[in-house]
Motif scaffolding. Structure first.
Motif, mmCIF file in Angstrom:
data_model
loop_
_atom_site.group_PDB
_atom_site.id
_atom_site.type_symbol
_atom_site.label_atom_id
_atom_site.label_comp_id
_atom_site.label_asym_id
_atom_site.label_seq_id
_atom_site.Cartn_x
_atom_site.Cartn_y
_atom_site.Cartn_z
ATOM 1 N N UNK A 1 0.665 -1.256 -0.031
ATOM 2 C CA UNK A 1 -0.109 0.048 0.058
ATOM 3 C C UNK A 1 0.891 1.168 -0.051
ATOM 4 N N UNK A 2 0.215 2.306 0.023
ATOM 5 C CA UNK A 2 0.902 3.574 -0.053
ATOM 6 C C UNK A 2 1.957 3.882 1.125
ATOM 7 N N UNK A 3 1.726 3.687 2.200
ATOM 8 C CA UNK A 3 2.715 3.485 3.525
ATOM 9 C C UNK A 3 3.817 2.625 3.343
ATOM 10 N N UNK A 4 3.497 1.306 2.803
ATOM 11 C CA UNK A 4 4.807 0.524 2.739
ATOM 12 C C UNK A 4 5.684 0.999 1.883
ATOM 13 N N UNK B 1 -5.373 -1.850 -8.875
ATOM 14 C CA UNK B 1 -5.207 -1.346 -7.603
ATOM 15 C C UNK B 1 -4.025 -0.638 -7.341
ATOM 16 N N UNK B 2 -2.542 -1.205 -7.547
ATOM 17 C CA UNK B 2 -1.484 -0.582 -7.329
ATOM 18 C C UNK B 2 -1.306 0.676 -8.331
ATOM 19 N N UNK B 3 -1.820 0.810 -9.503
ATOM 20 C CA UNK B 3 -1.713 2.176 -10.361
ATOM 21 C C UNK B 3 -2.504 3.058 -9.784
ATOM 22 N N UNK C 1 -1.218 6.852 -8.315
ATOM 23 C CA UNK C 1 -2.023 8.053 -8.704
ATOM 24 C C UNK C 1 -2.514 8.907 -7.945
ATOM 25 N N UNK C 2 -3.446 8.147 -6.887
ATOM 26 C CA UNK C 2 -4.270 9.062 -6.143
ATOM 27 C C UNK C 2 -3.482 9.123 -4.692
#
Length: 235
Positions: free
Chosen positions: A184-187, A211-213, A217-218
């Motif tokens: 995820x983003x934190x990782x 999901x990763x893309x 992006x967001x």
């Protein structure tokens, strides 16, 4: 791109349902790490083509290979029945999910058998002693499906410019050397603090790639042009 007849020389079993199929390759047939091939098999009297990312590196001479999680599909059953010493129809190379050192640093996100083209890229970077700094976040359900983990361990010892982080999503027990949970983003922020300076290569099942893309992006504001993807469909 060439239409070839290549001899199957070895089948390597990684775990219960993941196998590498290795074919003899003339040294004058070039390809770029990260590309794919198309294998055509005769099934029920019909020619059936399927695409596979190449898991070997151009630096590994004399052969080319792909790695697949076999299933109960007709294509998988036919694939498992291939005979060592026989030649099969292969068209190659194709694809733009490639890396030859054109970026000073890059990040890679992979899930499951989507690791195959990334193994090719990291092996090439190590053998060619590329100065590029590469970071891989590799997600798997359980440790036995961390395909090529031994290869990546050897590469990390030989190449100070690569870093591999493993994470498991369906494992109740703590496994040494592995994180727990989904990428995820934190990782990404924790493991790749300079993430805004890197292109991201994503390879895995379509849902994981989407999901990763979206996360990049967001949540991390990575520009779309800095995200390179490859979807893996099962068959």
């Amino acid at each position: 791109m060439e239409n070839l007849r290549l001899e199957l020389i070895e089948v390597i079993t990684h775990c219960c349902d993941v196998k590498t199929f290795r074919f003899e390759l003339p040294e004058d047939v070039p390809y770029i790490p990260g590309q794919y091939l198309v294998l055509t098999l005769d099934i029920g009297g019909k020619k059936v083509p399927k695409a596979f990312s190449i898991s070997s590196s151009p630096t590994e001479k004399g052969y080319i290979e792909f790695t697949k999680k076999v299933s109960d599909s007709q294509f998988s059953r036919t694939l498992e029945s291939l005979e060592i010493g026989r030649a099969y129809d292969i068209r190659m190379p194709m694809g733009k999910f490639t890396f030859e050192g054109e970026h000073p640093k890059a990040a890679f996100l992979s899930g499951g058998i989507g690791i195959t083209p990334i193994r090719s890229i990291f092996k090439y970077a190590t053998d060619m002693r590329l100065p590029s700094h590469l970071v891989l976040l590799y997600s798997s359900r359980t440790p036995e499906y961390l395909i090529f983990r031994n290869d990546f361990s050897v590469m990390q010892k030989a190449n100070k410019n690569i870093k591999v982080i493993y994470t498991l999503t369906h494992c109740d027990e703590r496994v040494e050397g592995c994180r727990a949970g989904y990428i995820d983003g934190d990782m990404v922020k924790n493991e790749v603090p300079d993430y805004s300076e890197r292109p991201f290569y994503i390879c895995g099942p379509p849902g994981m790639v989407d999901g990763m893309s979206s996360m990049l992006l967001k949540k991390l504001s990575i520009p779309m042009q800095h995200i390179i993807t490859e979807d893996f469909l099962g068959y």
